[in-house]
Motif scaffolding. Structure first.
Motif, mmCIF file in Angstrom:
data_model
loop_
_atom_site.group_PDB
_atom_site.id
_atom_site.type_symbol
_atom_site.label_atom_id
_atom_site.label_comp_id
_atom_site.label_asym_id
_atom_site.label_seq_id
_atom_site.Cartn_x
_atom_site.Cartn_y
_atom_site.Cartn_z
ATOM 1 N N GLY A 116 0.805 -1.213 0.000
ATOM 2 C CA GLY A 116 0.000 0.000 0.000
ATOM 3 C C GLY A 116 0.835 1.259 0.000
ATOM 4 O O GLY A 116 1.969 1.278 -0.475
ATOM 5 N N SER A 117 0.262 2.304 0.562
ATOM 6 C CA SER A 117 0.932 3.599 0.632
ATOM 7 C C SER A 117 0.295 4.434 1.728
ATOM 8 O O SER A 117 -0.795 4.131 2.198
ATOM 9 N N VAL A 118 0.999 5.467 2.117
ATOM 10 C CA VAL A 118 0.465 6.458 3.042
ATOM 11 C C VAL A 118 0.557 7.796 2.338
ATOM 12 O O VAL A 118 1.621 8.178 1.852
ATOM 13 N N VAL A 119 -0.566 8.494 2.248
ATOM 14 C CA VAL A 119 -0.634 9.799 1.614
ATOM 15 C C VAL A 119 -1.030 10.813 2.673
ATOM 16 O O VAL A 119 -2.032 10.627 3.361
ATOM 17 N N LEU A 120 -0.233 11.874 2.815
ATOM 18 C CA LEU A 120 -0.578 12.953 3.723
ATOM 19 C C LEU A 120 -1.350 14.014 2.957
ATOM 20 O O LEU A 120 -0.941 14.412 1.862
ATOM 21 N N THR A 121 -2.456 14.476 3.519
ATOM 22 C CA THR A 121 -3.218 15.567 2.910
ATOM 23 C C THR A 121 -3.439 16.653 3.949
ATOM 24 O O THR A 121 -3.329 16.408 5.155
#
Length: 120
Positions: free
Chosen positions: A78-83
């Motif tokens: 997966g991934s981690v996206v910061l918004t």
């Protein structure tokens, strides 16, 4: 004794991603909590969007927890996206050299108003 407070709450599932919000301080006092709670979310869905717009403070322990979380997500495919990255956190990521690591997953999507699930 004044301890930092951090809240992690799941907002919604955005397609194949899980959207969660962080609020409060990411520091030495809360890094363990962040690792444990966010890791449990990654185990459910390794594609995690973290809205950090309500993060009021972050130190090296908070950054370390984010890096470890990203590593767990990548290991799970997966991934981690910061918004919603506030200016103080964006500067810290840039100064530490972690901007490309923690902001790179989101690409242009993370820069849009409302994050990856906001308007184009």
């Amino acid at each position: 004794m004044n301890h930092s407070v951090l809240r992690l709450s799941v907002r919604e599932a955005d397609g194949p991603r899980l959207v969660a919000a962080l609020a409060g301080a990411m520091d030495w006092h809360t890094a363990r909590q962040l690792r444990e709670e966010a890791t449990s979310l990654v185990e459910v869905n390794p594609r995690l969007v973290l809205d950090v717009s309500a993060v009021t403070f972050c130190d090296s322990s908070g950054l370390s927890a984010l890096v470890q979380l990203r590593r767990r997500a990548l290991d799970a495919g997966g991934s981690v996206v910061l918004t919603g990255v506030p200016g103080h956190l964006r500067r810290l990521l840039e100064i530490s050299g972690l901007g490309p690591v923690l902001l790179g997953d989101g690409g242009a999507e993370a820069e849009r108003p409302g994050g990856p699930h906001g308007p184009p």
